[in-house]
Design a protein around this motif. Structure first.
Motif, short mmCIF file in Angstrom:
data_model
loop_
_atom_site.label_atom_id
_atom_site.label_comp_id
_atom_site.label_asym_id
_atom_site.label_seq_id
_atom_site.Cartn_x
_atom_site.Cartn_y
_atom_site.Cartn_z
N THR A 56 -22.07 -5.58 -4.92
CA THR A 56 -21.16 -5.51 -3.77
C THR A 56 -19.93 -6.38 -4.00
N LEU A 57 -20.13 -7.58 -4.52
CA LEU A 57 -18.99 -8.46 -4.79
C LEU A 57 -18.09 -7.87 -5.88
N ARG A 58 -18.70 -7.27 -6.88
CA ARG A 58 -17.90 -6.64 -7.95
C ARG A 58 -17.10 -5.48 -7.38
N ASP A 59 -17.74 -4.69 -6.50
CA ASP A 59 -17.03 -3.59 -5.84
C ASP A 59 -15.85 -4.12 -5.03
N ALA A 60 -16.09 -5.19 -4.27
CA ALA A 60 -15.03 -5.76 -3.44
C ALA A 60 -13.86 -6.23 -4.30
N ARG A 61 -14.17 -6.88 -5.42
CA ARG A 61 -13.10 -7.34 -6.33
C ARG A 61 -12.32 -6.15 -6.88
N SER A 62 -13.04 -5.13 -7.30
CA SER A 62 -12.39 -3.95 -7.87
C SER A 62 -11.54 -3.23 -6.83
N LEU A 63 -12.11 -3.03 -5.67
CA LEU A 63 -11.38 -2.34 -4.60
C LEU A 63 -10.17 -3.15 -4.17
N GLY A 64 -10.34 -4.46 -4.07
CA GLY A 64 -9.21 -5.34 -3.72
C GLY A 64 -8.10 -5.25 -4.74
N ARG A 65 -8.48 -5.19 -6.01
CA ARG A 65 -7.49 -5.10 -7.09
C ARG A 65 -6.66 -3.82 -6.99
N VAL A 66 -7.35 -2.69 -6.74
CA VAL A 66 -6.59 -1.43 -6.69
C VAL A 66 -5.75 -1.32 -5.42
N VAL A 67 -6.24 -1.88 -4.31
CA VAL A 67 -5.44 -1.86 -3.08
C VAL A 67 -4.23 -2.78 -3.23
N THR A 68 -4.41 -3.91 -3.88
CA THR A 68 -3.29 -4.81 -4.15
C THR A 68 -2.25 -4.09 -5.00
N GLY A 69 -2.70 -3.28 -5.95
CA GLY A 69 -1.78 -2.50 -6.77
C GLY A 69 -0.96 -1.53 -5.93
N CYS A 70 -1.56 -1.01 -4.89
CA CYS A 70 -0.82 -0.12 -3.98
C CYS A 70 0.34 -0.87 -3.35
N VAL A 71 0.08 -2.08 -2.93
CA VAL A 71 1.10 -2.88 -2.26
C VAL A 71 2.14 -3.39 -3.24
N ARG A 72 1.69 -3.96 -4.35
CA ARG A 72 2.62 -4.61 -5.29
C ARG A 72 3.39 -3.63 -6.17
N GLN A 73 2.70 -2.62 -6.68
CA GLN A 73 3.36 -1.69 -7.60
C GLN A 73 3.71 -0.36 -6.96
N GLY A 74 3.34 -0.17 -5.72
CA GLY A 74 3.63 1.10 -5.06
C GLY A 74 2.73 2.24 -5.53
N THR A 75 1.57 1.90 -6.09
CA THR A 75 0.63 2.94 -6.52
C THR A 75 0.15 3.70 -5.31
N PRO A 76 0.19 5.02 -5.35
CA PRO A 76 -0.33 5.79 -4.21
C PRO A 76 -1.81 5.48 -3.99
N LEU A 77 -2.21 5.36 -2.73
CA LEU A 77 -3.57 5.00 -2.39
C LEU A 77 -4.59 5.94 -3.02
N ALA A 78 -4.32 7.23 -3.05
CA ALA A 78 -5.27 8.19 -3.63
C ALA A 78 -5.52 7.91 -5.11
#
Length: 103
Positions: free
Chosen positions: A49-71
């Motif tokens: 669960t913690l690994r999932d949270a870290r991974s999901l947080g990383r990709v969502v942060t990428g959405c905000v910082r790099q403008g990566t589409p959420l999908a």
């Protein structure tokens, strides 16, 4: 064992998730036990669960910082989750209790 309350003792059926394959969905993703439930005996469910949270947080942060589409970010998370999740579930199936002697 001598101090066990045998009247309050009952069997517990342990179940583990089936191997997970990458999935598709526009609005929902699966972290933690929703994606890879396993025996609590090894203590790895919380780790997953913690690994999932870290991974999901990383990709969502990428959405905000790099403008990566959420999908696309969500798809990246969902592509990596089965690899380590399935491995942890399989270990819990083969050896449901952590062997303290193997450290």
């Amino acid at each position: 064992m001598r101090e066990a309350d045998t009247a309050a003792t009952f069997a517990v059926r342990l179940r583990s998730a089936q191997p997970l394959t990458p999935w598709r969905g526009d609005t929902v993703t699966l972290p933690g036990d929703a994606a890879h439930a396993m025996s609590p005996g090894r203590g790895e469910g919380a780790n997953a669960t913690l690994r999932d949270a870290r991974s999901l947080g990383r990709v969502v942060t990428g959405c905000v910082r790099q403008g990566t589409p959420l999908a696309i970010a969500k798809g990246a998370y969902e592509a990596e989750t089965p690899a380590y999740g399935n491995e942890m579930v399989e270990r819990s199936r083969r050896q449901p209790l952590f062997d303290r002697g193997s450290r």
